[in-house]
Design a protein around this motif. Structure first.
Motif, mmCIF file in Angstrom:
data_model
loop_
_atom_site.group_PDB
_atom_site.id
_atom_site.type_symbol
_atom_site.label_atom_id
_atom_site.label_comp_id
_atom_site.label_asym_id
_atom_site.label_seq_id
_atom_site.Cartn_x
_atom_site.Cartn_y
_atom_site.Cartn_z
ATOM 1 N N ILE A 79 27.839 34.196 70.885
ATOM 2 C CA ILE A 79 27.510 33.825 72.345
ATOM 3 C C ILE A 79 28.128 34.539 73.364
ATOM 4 N N LEU A 80 29.496 34.707 73.154
ATOM 5 C CA LEU A 80 30.293 35.161 74.330
ATOM 6 C C LEU A 80 30.423 36.957 74.041
ATOM 7 N N LYS A 81 30.509 37.086 72.703
ATOM 8 C CA LYS A 81 30.605 38.609 72.635
ATOM 9 C C LYS A 81 31.820 39.223 73.012
ATOM 10 N N ARG A 82 32.951 38.166 72.498
ATOM 11 C CA ARG A 82 34.332 38.744 73.193
ATOM 12 C C ARG A 82 35.286 38.293 71.931
ATOM 13 N N VAL A 122 45.177 25.804 69.757
ATOM 14 C CA VAL A 122 44.703 26.419 70.961
ATOM 15 C C VAL A 122 43.782 27.449 70.600
ATOM 16 N N ILE A 123 42.614 27.672 71.511
ATOM 17 C CA ILE A 123 41.743 28.697 71.335
ATOM 18 C C ILE A 123 41.507 29.610 72.659
ATOM 19 N N GLY A 124 41.674 31.008 72.272
ATOM 20 C CA GLY A 124 41.658 31.744 73.340
ATOM 21 C C GLY A 124 40.742 32.855 73.298
ATOM 22 N N VAL A 125 40.101 33.136 74.543
ATOM 23 C CA VAL A 125 38.773 34.148 74.786
ATOM 24 C C VAL A 125 39.346 35.218 75.683
ATOM 25 N N LYS A 126 39.428 36.545 75.138
ATOM 26 C CA LYS A 126 39.892 37.603 75.677
ATOM 27 C C LYS A 126 38.756 38.001 77.129
ATOM 28 N N GLU A 186 50.413 30.819 62.120
ATOM 29 C CA GLU A 186 49.678 32.316 62.349
ATOM 30 C C GLU A 186 48.447 32.140 63.078
ATOM 31 N N PRO A 187 47.986 33.085 64.030
ATOM 32 C CA PRO A 187 46.491 32.876 64.530
ATOM 33 C C PRO A 187 45.785 33.662 63.593
ATOM 34 N N ILE A 188 44.327 32.813 63.891
ATOM 35 C CA ILE A 188 43.266 33.500 63.197
ATOM 36 C C ILE A 188 42.595 34.428 64.286
ATOM 37 N N LEU A 189 42.204 35.533 64.046
ATOM 38 C CA LEU A 189 41.794 36.439 64.982
ATOM 39 C C LEU A 189 40.509 36.866 64.594
ATOM 40 N N ASN A 190 39.532 37.020 65.568
ATOM 41 C CA ASN A 190 38.227 37.715 65.493
ATOM 42 C C ASN A 190 37.980 38.640 66.554
ATOM 43 N N THR A 191 37.887 39.855 66.119
ATOM 44 C CA THR A 191 37.876 40.710 67.285
ATOM 45 C C THR A 191 36.563 41.405 67.414
ATOM 46 N N GLN A 192 36.022 41.980 68.552
ATOM 47 C CA GLN A 192 34.851 42.721 68.891
ATOM 48 C C GLN A 192 35.133 44.291 69.159
ATOM 49 N N GLY A 193 36.333 44.438 69.654
ATOM 50 C CA GLY A 193 36.821 45.669 69.974
ATOM 51 C C GLY A 193 37.910 46.338 69.272
ATOM 52 N N LYS A 194 38.666 47.185 69.805
ATOM 53 C CA LYS A 194 39.850 47.961 69.247
ATOM 54 C C LYS A 194 41.098 47.345 69.594
ATOM 55 N N GLY A 202 33.717 28.039 63.596
ATOM 56 C CA GLY A 202 33.645 27.952 65.210
ATOM 57 C C GLY A 202 33.627 29.003 65.984
ATOM 58 N N ILE A 203 34.629 29.998 65.460
ATOM 59 C CA ILE A 203 34.653 31.304 65.823
ATOM 60 C C ILE A 203 33.341 32.023 65.625
ATOM 61 N N GLU A 204 32.839 32.097 64.708
ATOM 62 C CA GLU A 204 31.469 32.517 64.500
ATOM 63 C C GLU A 204 30.386 32.179 65.728
#
Length: 909
Positions: free
Chosen positions: A560-563, A636-640, A578-586, A553-555
């Motif tokens: 699309i969102l690039k976030r 819960v899913i969060g988008v920065k 514990e959260p599962i995190l996928n980051t685009q930035g630093k 789902g994160i993929e």
């Protein structure tokens, strides 16, 4: 749906294929399956069971074979009196937690197979050990068998209404049925009485027993609660009827509005005044207690919309969603036609639209009807409510409210596109020269340039480039092919008509081609998004673990969102892991801050969106959405959103993917629960079999030991030595039997707990067989044991103690099931990188139908020796577990010359 996740609607007036298929499926199901009739009420005591039994008497008088499958035992006396004259099926008793529970006997019902059957309490949860977990699943099997079923259910048991009822009564009902069971029922008869009459019945003790009445009075049986429950039940029944009307209406290409219930359609535009329309529509829907839809029509010119206008449009959509609307996006250049068609399709009863006043200088619109007037002309069955605006709010329907947008639409110039036009113009001129040289008519030369204009429009963007191509084509025709040649003059006065017509045709075809090109791009985007949703659904079906589902789902969200995306899942105790995190930035620590965790916990507990762009905890750095189904919140899913907030389209896309994730996670959870239930059933079965077997096989030798010991103690002075020895031998044999039984039980326990550890060492097969024979020597004194092994030293890697136990169990099994004097042969040999050992006898052999079950736990044969202690059926099961733990195989078969043979293999490497 479009790429954003918002609903995209492509309207046609032909019959809805899905509705048509739904109707055909429903009709076919009614022909091949039984019919389900539900007697529906808003509380206990309204008379559902009474009405059901009364209906049973009616259909019985008409000659229908009807049987009462199950009626709740707490049913009222006057209701139970209606059982007289009806055949009642016996219930089955299921032992659970020390008591016997009476349950509906599904097997007996299928065997009896009447035309109709009464099964009370549709939402009932069956006792563990039943075939199905829920009674509605039992009823579905009856329906599949062609049996009509009458049943009862209350409003609080419908899954989608469960939380609403809980908020009214402060009681959360655990026994529920899926909404589809209620909606797919052939008939629903609502049993309704006035709340005052129900309270009188309650006070008279006709609803609950005294021990239940006080608790019920504190929850359900208060007048205000009963009134609310009654209204919910009536509305739910009306919704079901409305759905049937919709299927019938749309399957027959009938788009005539049937106002079975109110449904509002609010029209959204980019205008700031549209917020007034949204609020008005929300107030009307609230006062009518009706659902409402907020619709926006996207035209081909929306791509030229100014950024500020886009932001205003997103605000209007967000406001509509916040006020409870179903936000949809329609596509088409004719706004009125799209609104009317969609209104007819959804059975809308009222349209709410804003009316923007025209500026006084809008001379070009004097003879043109505006959207509101056209809407009034086309809506025959829909009320149109016009919300007045002001001159300052005026915006035309092209969404180009300022000069910059208008210039962008009409005068966007591209050097690359201009070079493409020149190239196509040269090719068109060359083709025209070829026609001219051959002697073709002037009309053919003109057609060459018209084709060139079409090509120019296809390979360039915007209307301006098409207009430039059209003008240049007319000039080229004038320059190269009209007298005088190579000038822009013309001797023939007829060209004064030819040139304008040629230019008009070129401009017209250019404009149409541009519009078609834009529609094609839009269609491709819709197809791409549809394909994406299909890929998401399909990919979730191909993954099994919860983590894999989240990563997948994160993929899609990241693509699309690039976030940055963060996902929290809940464990079995409803605590976030514990959260599962996928980051685009630093800057990843922002999402792991304690303040963000507090927002996540709020979303998880309340099941609502929060964070950036919402009214709840807007100071967060991310936008959070619960991953939830009807029953559970899975995480819960969060988008920065530090740099830019999510717009309404991105939010819809996020929620679409989240919904798919929730379905996949729920499927995985149900699969795990099913496995746990299966294991629990096996454990219960194991426990029952163990207790049943031990009660016999422990009691018999213990009774023998006790009897022999008592005889010796009481008669030791009068017993002769031979009798004394016989009694002592009996005690010894019984104690040996108990020792072997306990050893088998302990071995099976270690195997079940995964504590069976192999300690493989090279062992001589001859020594293992010798030790096993020595162990059973006393029990085998009335049998002949022969051994055949290779003459050379035979060494096999194995756990010697465990393989010795295998041989002991196999030999002991042969002793037990063969008569005295039987020969037991033990053989060992090697073949194809494996060592084989066989234990065979020349007895009666194995019953053919028992061979496939011979290694099952607690499986015993009835044709044993005269010894009543046949065993509890664990010896061979332990043999199989030990051999398979070594990487080998074990099998049983009958010998051609008579007798049974057990063979197992051990790998030599």
């Amino acid at each position: 749906m479009d790429r954003s996740g918002m609903k995209n609607i492509n309207l046609e007036t032909r019959p809805d294929p899905e509705q048509l298929l739904a109707k055909i499926k429903s009709e076919n199901d009614l022909k091949s399956k039984g019919m389900l009739k539900i007697f529906f009420g808003y509380a206990a005591g309204v008379g559902k069971t009474y009405a059901m039994l009364d209906a049973a008497h009616v259909i019985k008088k008409s000659g229908i074979d009807v049987v009462v499958g199950y009626i709740e035992p707490h049913t009222r006396p006057e209701t139970l009196a209606l059982l007289d004259g009806l055949e009642v099926l016996e219930t089955k008793d299921i032992f659970y937690r020390g008591i016997y529970i009476k349950e509906f006997d599904l097997e007996a019902a299928l065997k009896r197979r009447p035309e109709a059957m009464l099964v009370d309490e549709l939402a009932h949860t069956n006792a563990p050990g039943s075939k199905y977990k829920k009674r509605w699943q039992d009823i579905y099997e009856l329906l599949d068998a062609g049996i009509d079923v009458y049943t009862t259910v209350n409003v609080q048991h419908i899954e989608s209404l469960n939380d609403i009822v809980a908020s009214i009564t402060n009681v959360f009902v655990k026994e529920t049925i899926p909404d589809k069971v209620f909606d797919e029922a052939g008939q629903v008869e609502i049993i309704d009485i006035e709340p005052e009459d129900l309270l009188k019945r309650f006070e008279a003790g006709k609803v609950y027993r005294k021990d239940q009445a006080k608790r019920a009075q504190n929850n359900f049986f208060q007048k205000e609660n009963l009134v609310a429950l009654r209204e919910i039940a009536l509305r739910r029944t009306a919704d079901r009827v409305n759905k049937e009307v919709e299927i019938a209406r749309l399957s027959k290409k009938n788009v005539k509005i049937l106002p079975t219930k109110e449904l509002l359609l609010g029209c959204i535009s980019p205008s700031p005044a549209s917020a007034k329309v949204v609020r008005t529509a929300a107030r009307m829907a609230d006062s009518l207690q009706a659902k409402w839809i907020a619709a926006y029509v996207q035209t081909s010119e929306d791509k030229y919309m100014d950024k500020k206008i886009q932001e205003q449009l997103q605000k209007n959509m967000a406001l509509a969603e916040q006020l409870g609307a179903e936000v949809v996006k329609l596509h088409g250049d004719d706004i009125v036609e799209q609104l009317v068609n969609y209104g007819n399709l959804r059975n809308v009863t009222k349209i709410v639209i804003g009316r923007n006043q025209k500026p006084k200088n809008a001379l070009f619109n004097i003879f043109k009807k505006d959207i509101v007037n056209r809407l009034l002309d086309l809506t025959l069955y829909i009320d149109v409510h016009v919300i007045p605006g002001t001159p300052q709010d005026y915006q035309n329907r092209k969404r180009t409210t300022n000069k910059n947008a208008d210039l962008l639409l009409k005068f966007t110039f591209s050097k690359i596109d201009f070079l493409k036009i020149i190239g196509v113009l040269c090719l068109a001129t060359a083709l025209a020269y070829a026609f001219y040289a051959v002697g073709f008519a002037e009309a053919n030369i003109i057609m060459a340039y018209i084709v060139g204009v079409l090509v120019m429009t296809l390979i360039t963007k915007g209307y301006l480039m098409g207009m430039i191509g059209s003008v240049l084509s007319v000039l080229a025709f004038n320059y190269f092919f009209t007298e005088p040649i190579f000038t822009f003059s013309a001797y023939d006065a007829g060209y004064l008509v030819t040139f304008p017509i040629m230019l008009s045709v070129a401009l017209f075809t250019s404009t149409l081609t541009s519009r078609i090109q834009h529609q094609m791009v839009t269609s491709l985007k819709r197809e791409e998004y549809t394909q994406m949703l299909y890929d998401i659904t399909r990919s979730f079906l191909n993954v099994s673990s919860r983590k894999s589902i989240v990563v997948k789902g994160i993929e899609y969200l990241t693509s699309i969102l690039k976030r940055d995306i963060i996902v929290y899942l809940s464990d079995e105790d409803d605590n976030l892991m514990e959260p599962i995190l996928n980051t685009q930035g630093k800057r990843t620590q922002d999402l792991l801050d304690k303040n963000e965790e507090a927002v996540v916990n709020w979303v998880f507990k309340n099941g609502k969106n929060a964070g950036v762009g919402t009214d709840t905890l807007p100071g967060s750095v991310a936008y959070y959405v619960p991953i939830k189904t009807h029953q559970n919140i899975m995480g819960v899913i969060g988008v920065k959103c530090c740099d830019e907030m999510l717009d309404i389209d991105q939010r819809h896309f996020l929620e679409s993917v989240t919904a798919q994730m929730a379905i996949a996670l729920e499927r995985e959870r149900l699969t795990e629960q099913q496995e746990e239930t299966k294991i629990e059933i096996e454990r219960e079965k194991l426990r029952s079999n163990l207790l049943r077997a031990i009660s016999h096989d422990l009691r018999s030798p213990l009774a023998g030991i006790a009897g022999a010991t008592t005889t010796i103690i009481e008669n030791k002075e009068t017993l002769d030595q031979e009798t004394m020895n016989e009694l002592l031998n009996g005690i010894y044999e019984d104690s040996e039997w108990l020792t072997r039984l306990v050893e088998n039980l302990l071995s099976m326990t270690r195997i079940d707990e995964g504590k069976l550890q192999l300690r493989k060492t090279p062992e001589m097969v001859e020594e293992i067989i010798s030790e096993a024979i020595q162990h059973v020597k006393k029990r085998a004194k009335e049998h002949v044991i022969k051994v055949k092994i290779p003459e050379d030293i035979f060494i096999v890697p194995m756990d010697g103690k465990l393989i010795e136990q295998v041989l002991i169990n196999l030999i002991d099994n042969a002793i037990k099931y063969t008569p005295k004097g039987t020969t037991i042969e033990i053989k060992a040999f090697t073949a194809e990188e494996s060592a084989y050992m066989e234990v065979s006898d020349n007895g009666e052999g194995l019953p053919q139908d028992s061979i496939k079950h011979i290694f099952d736990r607690f499986y015993t044969l009835e044709n044993g020796s005269k010894d009543s202690r046949r065993g509890i059926g664990l010896g061979l099961a332990i043999c199989k577990s030990i051999v398979e733990a070594h990487g080998g195989e074990i099998e049983a078969q009958n010998k051609k010359e008579g007798g049974a043979l057990f063979r197992f293999s051990l790998p030599l490497n």
